[in-house]
Design a protein around this motif. Sequence first.
Motif, mmCIF file in Angstrom:
data_model
loop_
_atom_site.group_PDB
_atom_site.id
_atom_site.type_symbol
_atom_site.label_atom_id
_atom_site.label_comp_id
_atom_site.label_asym_id
_atom_site.label_seq_id
_atom_site.Cartn_x
_atom_site.Cartn_y
_atom_site.Cartn_z
ATOM 1 N N SER A 148 -59.355 -0.508 0.591
ATOM 2 C CA SER A 148 -59.929 -1.551 1.440
ATOM 3 C C SER A 148 -59.366 -2.914 1.082
ATOM 4 O O SER A 148 -59.760 -3.928 1.659
ATOM 5 N N GLY A 149 -58.449 -2.931 0.111
ATOM 6 C CA GLY A 149 -57.773 -4.143 -0.306
ATOM 7 C C GLY A 149 -56.302 -3.868 -0.530
ATOM 8 O O GLY A 149 -55.872 -2.712 -0.575
ATOM 9 N N PRO A 150 -55.484 -4.906 -0.696
ATOM 10 C CA PRO A 150 -54.040 -4.734 -0.792
ATOM 11 C C PRO A 150 -53.567 -3.900 -1.983
ATOM 12 O O PRO A 150 -52.616 -3.127 -1.851
ATOM 13 N N ALA A 151 -54.212 -4.015 -3.147
ATOM 14 C CA ALA A 151 -53.710 -3.322 -4.340
ATOM 15 C C ALA A 151 -53.764 -1.806 -4.173
ATOM 16 O O ALA A 151 -52.762 -1.103 -4.384
ATOM 17 N N ALA A 152 -54.928 -1.286 -3.811
ATOM 18 C CA ALA A 152 -55.055 0.161 -3.620
ATOM 19 C C ALA A 152 -54.214 0.637 -2.448
ATOM 20 O O ALA A 152 -53.669 1.748 -2.465
ATOM 21 N N THR A 153 -54.077 -0.206 -1.429
ATOM 22 C CA THR A 153 -53.271 0.166 -0.273
ATOM 23 C C THR A 153 -51.795 0.253 -0.640
ATOM 24 O O THR A 153 -51.078 1.161 -0.184
ATOM 25 N N ARG A 154 -51.316 -0.667 -1.479
ATOM 26 C CA ARG A 154 -49.930 -0.572 -1.959
ATOM 27 C C ARG A 154 -49.724 0.718 -2.746
ATOM 28 O O ARG A 154 -48.686 1.373 -2.633
ATOM 29 N N ALA B 85 -62.526 -7.358 10.200
ATOM 30 C CA ALA B 85 -61.784 -8.345 10.979
ATOM 31 C C ALA B 85 -60.372 -7.829 11.269
ATOM 32 O O ALA B 85 -59.729 -7.273 10.374
ATOM 33 N N PRO B 86 -59.874 -7.996 12.483
ATOM 34 C CA PRO B 86 -58.549 -7.460 12.846
ATOM 35 C C PRO B 86 -57.440 -7.911 11.911
ATOM 36 O O PRO B 86 -56.523 -7.144 11.605
ATOM 37 N N GLU B 87 -57.517 -9.146 11.431
ATOM 38 C CA GLU B 87 -56.453 -9.664 10.566
ATOM 39 C C GLU B 87 -56.414 -8.970 9.210
ATOM 40 O O GLU B 87 -55.387 -9.019 8.522
ATOM 41 N N LEU C 131 -53.647 -5.205 4.941
ATOM 42 C CA LEU C 131 -53.591 -3.794 4.571
ATOM 43 C C LEU C 131 -52.291 -3.122 5.000
ATOM 44 O O LEU C 131 -51.603 -2.508 4.173
ATOM 45 N N LEU C 132 -51.948 -3.203 6.259
ATOM 46 C CA LEU C 132 -50.741 -2.509 6.716
ATOM 47 C C LEU C 132 -49.468 -3.089 6.099
ATOM 48 O O LEU C 132 -48.572 -2.326 5.709
ATOM 49 N N PRO C 133 -49.338 -4.418 5.954
ATOM 50 C CA PRO C 133 -48.173 -4.933 5.219
ATOM 51 C C PRO C 133 -48.123 -4.435 3.778
ATOM 52 O O PRO C 133 -47.041 -4.129 3.256
ATOM 53 N N ARG D 66 -76.916 -6.633 14.040
ATOM 54 C CA ARG D 66 -76.020 -6.671 12.887
ATOM 55 C C ARG D 66 -75.678 -5.266 12.398
ATOM 56 O O ARG D 66 -74.540 -4.998 12.029
ATOM 57 N N THR D 67 -76.638 -4.341 12.393
ATOM 58 C CA THR D 67 -76.305 -2.971 11.973
ATOM 59 C C THR D 67 -75.287 -2.359 12.921
ATOM 60 O O THR D 67 -74.453 -1.547 12.515
ATOM 61 N N ALA D 68 -75.339 -2.768 14.182
ATOM 62 C CA ALA D 68 -74.397 -2.244 15.167
ATOM 63 C C ALA D 68 -73.020 -2.888 15.064
ATOM 64 O O ALA D 68 -72.055 -2.392 15.656
ATOM 65 N N SER D 69 -72.911 -3.973 14.314
ATOM 66 C CA SER D 69 -71.661 -4.733 14.283
ATOM 67 C C SER D 69 -70.512 -3.953 13.653
ATOM 68 O O SER D 69 -69.348 -4.256 13.913
ATOM 69 N N ARG D 70 -70.797 -2.972 12.804
ATOM 70 C CA ARG D 70 -69.745 -2.183 12.186
ATOM 71 C C ARG D 70 -69.309 -0.999 13.060
ATOM 72 O O ARG D 70 -68.385 -0.269 12.699
#
Length: 332
Positions: free
Chosen positions: A173-179, A195-197, A203-205, A275-279
């Motif tokens: 869920s963060g860059p380190a584990a994703t790398r 958030a889309p960004e 993450l994808l980069p 708010r519970t529906a926001s995810r």
Amino acid sequence: MVKFGYKASAEQFGPRELLDYAVHAEKAGFDSVWVSDHLQPWRHDGGHAPNAIAWLGALGASTERVQMGTSVLTPTFRYHPGLIAQVFATLGLLYPERVILGVGSGESMNEVPLGVEWPDNKERFARLKEAIEIIKLLWSSDRVDYQGQFWSLDKATIYDKPSTPVPLYVAGSGPAATRMAGRIGDGYITTSGKAPELYTDKLLPALHEGAEKAGRNVQDLDLMIEVKVSFDPDRAKAMEDTRFWGALALKPEEKSDVEDPIEMQRLADALPTERTASRFIVSDEPEEHVAAIKRYLDLGFTHLVFHAPGPDQARFLDLYGEQILPLLRKQG
């Protein structure tokens, strides 16, 4: 080819009911089934926590074609990585080319109750990296001597293992584990609703960076995302169903260091339904629903695993199999 999976939520259903739903998912046309591995659920009242490893054995014996895996298991505290290597080698022999091991750095609520002193992110990451190294060594070597920071092995051997190693997916869920997933994983696991960004800029980069450093191509990896969806012709019901999973909408600072399901439930129940529906992708119309899901296909994810929050999972599976999956397969 894009694959579509079903998230078997062990935090919400007991083992027999969960197994029935997973078998139903195969019949409804899903390609895979993924089970969460919790010692404790997100909420106390109505919560469940069957053991994922034992349950996967039953799932394999009860189904014929679906891939199945953990999303995700933590091979660093409750489980010694050597035990996980042995268990998934056995599952891989029993159900060839159907089993996947998904791993992550874990949640304190699953480890602290057993006496673990919960470490910081840096140590959890280091433990996960070392655990993956051990698992892969045991799968690929006859006898393993190993001296690491957290574990040591002395002439360790997994005697019964499949000729083709079980794929190992790394959650991030963060860059380190994703790398790290890009460097050493056979697949990558993350979750929707952020958030889309986060996906496009971080993450994808990071996944591409990790793969490139290891001389690998991201196109050779299975990019899996758990997509949280609440679909029902009754939109009010689709909104209300998200309340059981209100903890997912809590901010990290709101739920950090909360290990007690009773307290987690109290925090979640205090949230408004909006708010519970926001995810979740909440919809009562198939085309609208598929359009919202398509953005993850457009990002390059190749394996979408759907997590539905409602108590009537058979209804969800039938609706999805009849109205949503056919439209998604046209998109893929």
